[in-house]
Design an enzyme around this catalytic site. Structure first.
Site, short mmCIF file in Angstrom:
data_model
loop_
_atom_site.label_atom_id
_atom_site.label_comp_id
_atom_site.label_asym_id
_atom_site.label_seq_id
_atom_site.Cartn_x
_atom_site.Cartn_y
_atom_site.Cartn_z
CE LYS A 1 35.79 48.75 28.73
NZ LYS A 1 36.59 49.18 30.05
CE LYS B 1 45.75 51.78 44.82
NZ LYS B 1 44.97 50.71 45.22
CG PHE C 1 49.49 39.76 49.15
CD1 PHE C 1 48.23 39.35 49.49
CD2 PHE C 1 49.89 40.15 47.92
CE1 PHE C 1 47.34 39.79 48.32
CE2 PHE C 1 48.79 40.61 47.19
CZ PHE C 1 47.63 40.62 47.23
CB VAL D 1 37.74 51.12 40.12
CG1 VAL D 1 37.50 52.29 41.13
CG2 VAL D 1 39.20 50.50 40.33
CB CYS E 1 47.17 47.82 40.47
SG CYS E 1 45.65 48.61 39.64
N GLY F 1 51.36 40.54 38.73
CA GLY F 1 51.01 40.94 37.32
C GLY F 1 49.62 41.90 37.71
CD GLU G 1 41.28 44.01 37.83
OE1 GLU G 1 41.27 42.75 37.21
OE2 GLU G 1 42.13 44.81 37.64
CD GLU H 1 38.10 50.89 45.52
OE1 GLU H 1 37.21 51.68 45.48
OE2 GLU H 1 38.15 49.89 46.35
N GLY I 1 55.63 31.91 43.18
CA GLY I 1 55.24 31.56 42.29
C GLY I 1 55.72 32.57 40.95
P1 NAD Z 1 39.63 50.37 33.38
O1 NAD Z 1 40.45 50.35 32.26
O2 NAD Z 1 38.95 48.89 33.89
O3 NAD Z 1 38.43 51.20 33.46
C1 NAD Z 1 38.56 52.63 33.11
C2 NAD Z 1 37.47 53.18 32.25
O4 NAD Z 1 37.48 54.41 32.00
C3 NAD Z 1 37.49 52.34 30.87
O5 NAD Z 1 36.01 51.59 30.75
C4 NAD Z 1 37.55 53.48 29.81
O6 NAD Z 1 36.85 53.24 28.55
C5 NAD Z 1 37.13 54.92 30.80
N1 NAD Z 1 37.57 55.86 30.20
C6 NAD Z 1 38.93 56.43 29.98
N2 NAD Z 1 38.87 57.45 29.60
C7 NAD Z 1 37.72 58.10 29.54
C8 NAD Z 1 37.08 59.20 29.18
N3 NAD Z 1 37.84 60.30 28.93
N4 NAD Z 1 35.86 59.55 29.67
C9 NAD Z 1 34.82 58.41 30.16
N5 NAD Z 1 35.51 57.41 30.36
C10 NAD Z 1 36.74 57.17 30.05
O7 NAD Z 1 40.53 50.50 34.86
P2 NAD Z 1 40.47 50.30 36.28
O8 NAD Z 1 41.10 49.15 36.24
O9 NAD Z 1 38.93 50.25 36.63
O10 NAD Z 1 41.37 51.26 37.10
C11 NAD Z 1 40.83 52.62 37.16
C12 NAD Z 1 41.54 53.34 38.04
O11 NAD Z 1 41.40 52.86 39.42
C13 NAD Z 1 43.32 53.31 37.75
O12 NAD Z 1 44.06 54.38 38.19
C14 NAD Z 1 43.63 52.18 38.62
O13 NAD Z 1 45.04 52.24 38.95
C15 NAD Z 1 42.81 52.18 39.72
N6 NAD Z 1 42.67 51.15 40.76
C16 NAD Z 1 42.33 49.89 40.09
C17 NAD Z 1 42.05 48.78 40.78
C18 NAD Z 1 41.71 47.39 39.96
O14 NAD Z 1 41.67 46.32 40.53
N7 NAD Z 1 41.64 47.39 38.60
C19 NAD Z 1 41.92 48.79 42.08
C20 NAD Z 1 42.25 49.98 42.75
C21 NAD Z 1 42.61 51.19 41.96
C1 UGA Z 2 46.01 44.78 43.94
C2 UGA Z 2 46.08 44.96 45.41
O1 UGA Z 2 45.95 43.82 46.22
C3 UGA Z 2 44.52 45.81 45.59
O2 UGA Z 2 44.66 46.20 47.00
C4 UGA Z 2 44.58 47.18 44.86
O3 UGA Z 2 43.53 48.17 45.09
C5 UGA Z 2 44.81 46.79 43.46
O4 UGA Z 2 46.11 45.95 43.50
C6 UGA Z 2 44.96 48.06 42.51
O5 UGA Z 2 45.56 49.09 43.09
O6 UGA Z 2 44.66 48.01 41.44
P1 UGA Z 2 44.87 43.28 42.01
O7 UGA Z 2 45.73 43.68 41.19
O8 UGA Z 2 43.64 42.87 41.86
O9 UGA Z 2 44.81 43.88 43.53
O10 UGA Z 2 45.59 41.74 42.50
P2 UGA Z 2 46.23 41.23 43.80
O11 UGA Z 2 45.26 40.08 44.54
O12 UGA Z 2 47.06 41.96 44.70
O13 UGA Z 2 47.39 40.02 42.93
C7 UGA Z 2 48.25 40.67 42.43
C8 UGA Z 2 49.26 39.80 41.63
O14 UGA Z 2 50.05 39.28 42.62
C9 UGA Z 2 48.38 38.54 40.85
O15 UGA Z 2 49.47 38.32 39.64
C10 UGA Z 2 48.87 37.44 41.94
O16 UGA Z 2 48.82 36.13 41.15
C11 UGA Z 2 50.19 37.76 42.59
N1 UGA Z 2 50.15 37.14 43.89
C12 UGA Z 2 49.36 37.44 44.83
C13 UGA Z 2 51.19 36.52 44.29
O17 UGA Z 2 52.00 36.12 43.29
N2 UGA Z 2 51.40 35.77 45.43
C14 UGA Z 2 50.64 36.16 46.61
O18 UGA Z 2 50.84 35.56 47.65
C15 UGA Z 2 49.51 37.28 46.19
#
Ligand code: NAD
Ligand code: UGA
Length: 452
Positions: free
Chosen positions: A35, A225, A270, A11, A281, A278, A158, A154, A274
Site C-alpha cells: 500500500k 457508533k 435504508f 477511513v 462494518c 454486507g 464507503e 467515524e 434485497g
Molecule cells: P482498512 O482495513 O481499510 O484499513 C486499516 C489499515 O490499517 C490497513 O491499511 C492496514 O494495513 C493498517 N494497519 C493495520 N495494522 C496496522 C499497524 N499495526 N500499523 C500500521 N498500520 C496498520 O480498515 P477501514 O475500513 O479503514 O476501517 C478502519 C476502522 O474504522 C475499523 O475499526 C472500522 O470499523 C472503522 N470504520 C470503517 C468505516 C468504513 O466505511 N470502512 C467507516 C467507519 C468506521
Molecule cells: C456503513 C454506515 O452506513 C456508515 O455510516 C458507517 O460509518 C460504516 O458502515 C462503518 O461503520 O463502516 P458502509 O458499510 O460503507 O457504511 O455501507 P452502507 O451504505 O451502510 O451499506 C451497507 C450495506 O447495506 C450494503 O451491503 C448495502 O448494499 C446494504 N443496503 C443499504 C441495503 O441492502 N439496503 C439499503 O436500503 C441500504
C-alpha cells in the site's frame, strides 16, 4: 496542525487526505508495504471518488511512512484508524489496536504532549484501556508526557467517503476531560464551520449546513457508533422481513417502502429490500454489540433477529434459483456485481461472494462481472473456479440464470434483449430490485426480485 494517522485504509486514507486538504500537515502510517509503495506514488489504494485527485494535489502536506515513531515525532494529534475485524467468534479483534498503542507508547518522548484520537470502531471501554496501557508503559519507561485519549468514531460510508468526511452530519467526540478535546476541535474547525474552499469535484451538497458537534464521554461515543450501525442494519433487515411477506400476499415492496418512508419519523433511506447488508462494518458491528452484551449477560433479541434476517436473504435467493432451475449442478450462473455495494471495490462480507460460495457447493458453473472489484475477488476466491469477464454481456454467455448482486449503474442500463440473446435460459434474479419487472418480462425473462 501536525497530525499523524495510523492506518491508511478506507477511513485513515480518507481522513488523512481531507485533513491535509483543509490545511494540516499529515503523515499517514501503514504497515502494509505494498500500500505504501502505491500511496507514495500518489496512487490510491482504495476505489473512492476523488481520493486520487486529492492525493495528487497534496504531495507536500500529506506524507506516508511505515514508522509510527517517525510520524509522531512532530505530531500534536495522533489518529488511530486501523482495522478492528471480527475474530472467529465474532468479537472485535483488537490485535491491530494493541500493536499500535504499544508502538505509540514506545515512541513517546519525555516532555511531549499528545492528543490520541480513536477513530477505529472499538468495543465499549477501549478508550479507557488505551489510556491506561499507554500511561503504564510510560511509567515503566520513566517518561513524563501529557497524554489525552479521545474517542472520535467515524460515520463515513464507503463510496461516499470523502463527501462524508468533508460534509459529515455529525462529529462525535468522547472525552472525560472537556479541555482535552480542544486540539481536535481545532483540527476540525474548517469542517465544523464549513469554512474551507470545497474541492472543485466535491462542492457543498445542496441544503447542507454544518455538522452537529456532539461532545460526550468516551463510553457514550463508543455506544453511539455501535447503535448507529446496528440501527441501519435493523432498518434494512426490517424491510427485508416485510419484503418476504410481500411475496406471500402479492404486494410490491418498492411501493410499500415508498409509502412507509414518507413518514418523516421513519425516513425513506435504508429501506431498499434485497440481498441484505454486507461490508466491513454492519456485519462486524452487529456481532460486536452482541458480544458486548453477552459479557454483561444481557440479551439483545432485536440485534440477533436483525442478523438472522440478513443472512437468510442470501439463502432465499438460492432457494428461488433452485426452484426455477431445480438442480444447480452443472448450471451456468452469472453474478453481476461483486462488491458489497456499488461504487466501491470492497468485497468484505459481500453478499455476492457468499452466494458464489453456495453456488460452488452446489456445483454450479460460475461467471462474474464487476466494474472494479474483480481483482479483490480474485485475491479472495482462490479455491473456486470462476470465470471473470470484463464485459457483463460476455459474463452471461450461455448462462442459465443471472443474479444481480450489487446495483452498479451500468447494470441499470443493461440492454435486456442483447443480454437475453447471449443466455441459454432467460432467468433474471434481481437481488437489488433495480430492474423494471415488466421490462424484464417484455424482453422474455422470467424475473425474480425481492419482495415483488
Ligand atoms: P482498512 O482495513 O481499510 O484499513 C486499516 C489499515 O490499517 C490497513 O491499511 C492496514 O494495513 C493498517 N494497519 C493495520 N495494522 C496496522 C499497524 N499495526 N500499523 C500500521 N498500520 C496498520 O480498515 P477501514 O475500513 O479503514 O476501517 C478502519 C476502522 O474504522 C475499523 O475499526 C472500522 O470499523 C472503522 N470504520 C470503517 C468505516 C468504513 O466505511 N470502512 C467507516 C467507519 C468506521
Ligand atoms: C456503513 C454506515 O452506513 C456508515 O455510516 C458507517 O460509518 C460504516 O458502515 C462503518 O461503520 O463502516 P458502509 O458499510 O460503507 O457504511 O455501507 P452502507 O451504505 O451502510 O451499506 C451497507 C450495506 O447495506 C450494503 O451491503 C448495502 O448494499 C446494504 N443496503 C443499504 C441495503 O441492502 N439496503 C439499503 O436500503 C441500504
Amino acid at each position: 496542525m501536525k497530525i499523524a494517522i495510523i492506518g491508511a485504509g478506507y477511513v485513515g486514507l480518507t481522513t488523512a487526505a481531507a485533513l491535509a486538504y483543509i490545511g494540516h500537515d499529515v503523515i499517514a502510517v501503514d504497515n502494509n508495504e505494498d500500500k505504501l509503495t502505491l500511496l507514495k506514488k500518489g496512487r490510491s489504494t482504495i476505489y473512492e471518488f476523488g481520493i486520487e485527485q486529492l492525493l495528487h494535489n497534496l504531495k507536500e502536506s500529506l506524507l506516508f511512512s511505515n514508522s509510527i515513531s517517525t510520524a509522531i515525532q512532530h505530531a500534536e494529534i495522533i489518529i488511530i484508524a486501523v482495522g478492528t475485524p471480527p475474530d472467529t467468534s465474532g468479537n472485535p479483534d483488537l490485535a491491530n489496536i494493541k500493536q499500535v498503542v504499544s508502538d505509540i507508547a514506545d515512541s513517546i518522548q519525555s516532555g511531549t504532549k499528545y492528543t490520541i484520537v480513536m477513530k477505529s470502531t472499538v468495543p465499549i471501554g477501549t478508550n479507557h484501556f488505551v489510556k491506561q496501557t499507554i500511561m503504564e508503559k510510560l511509567a515503566d519507561r520513566g517518561i513524563n508526557s501529557e497524554i489525552n485519549v479521545i474517542s472520535n468514531p467515524e460515520f463515513l460510508r464507503e463510496s461516499l467517503a470523502l463527501n462524508d468526511t468533508f460534509y459529515p452530519y455529525r462529529i462525535v467526540i468522547g472525552s472525560n476531560d472537556k479541555n482535552a478535546i480542544e486540539p481536535l476541535i481545532c483540527a476540525y474547525d474548517p469542517i465544523l464551520k464549513r469554512s474551507f474552499t470545497p474541492p472543485n469535484f466535491l462542492p457543498h451538497p445542496d441544503g447542507y449546513t454544518r455538522p452537529h458537534l456532539v461532545v460526550t464521554d468516551p463510553v457514550n461515543a463508543e455506544m453511539i457508533k455501535y447503535a448507529s450501525n446496528c440501527f441501519l442494519a435493523m432498518k434494512i433487515s426490517f424491510i427485508n422481513e416485510i419484503a418476504g411477506l410481500c411475496e406471500k400476499v402479492g404486494a410490491d415492496i418498492k411501493q410499500v417502502s415508498y409509502g412507509l418512508g414518507l413518514d418523516e419519523r421513519i425516513g425513506d433511506r435504508f429501506l431498499e429490500a434485497g440481498l441484505g447488508w454486507g461490508g466491513s462494518c454492519l456485519p462486524k458491528d452487529t456481532s460486536a454489540l452482541l458480544s458486548a452484551a453477552a459479557k454483561y449477560n444481557y440479551s439483545m433479541p432485536i440485534i440477533e433477529a436483525v442478523r438472522e434476517v440478513n443472512y437468510r436473504q442470501r439463502q432465499n435467493i438460492i432457494d428461488k434459483l433452485q426452484h426455477n432451475l431445480s438442480d444447480l449442478a452443472g448450471k451456468r450462473i452469472c453474478i453481476l456485481g461483486l462488491s458489497f455495494k456499488p461504487n466501491t471495490d470492497d468485497i468484505r462480507e459481500s453478499a455476492a461472494i457468499a452466494i458464489i460460495r453456495i453456488l460452488a457447493e452446489n456445483k454450479a458453473i460460475i461467471s462474474v462481472h464487476d466494474p472494479v472489484a474483480m481483482t479483490n475477488a480474485q485475491r479472495e476466491i482462490t479455491d473456486i473456479d470462476v470465470r471473470y469477464c470484463d464485459d457483463p454481456y460476455d459474463a452471461v454467455e450461455n448462462a442459465d440464470a443471472v443474479i444481480l448482486a450489487a446495483e452498479w449503474d451500468i447494470y441499470r442500463k443493461l440492454d435486456l434483449n442483447r443480454l437475453g440473446e447471449k443466455m441459454n435460459n432467460l432467468l433474471f434474479v434481481d437481488g437489488r430490485n433495480i430492474l423494471d419487472p415488466h421490462a424484464a418480462k417484455a424482453a422474455g425473462f422470467t424475473y425474480i426480485g425481492v419482495g415483488r
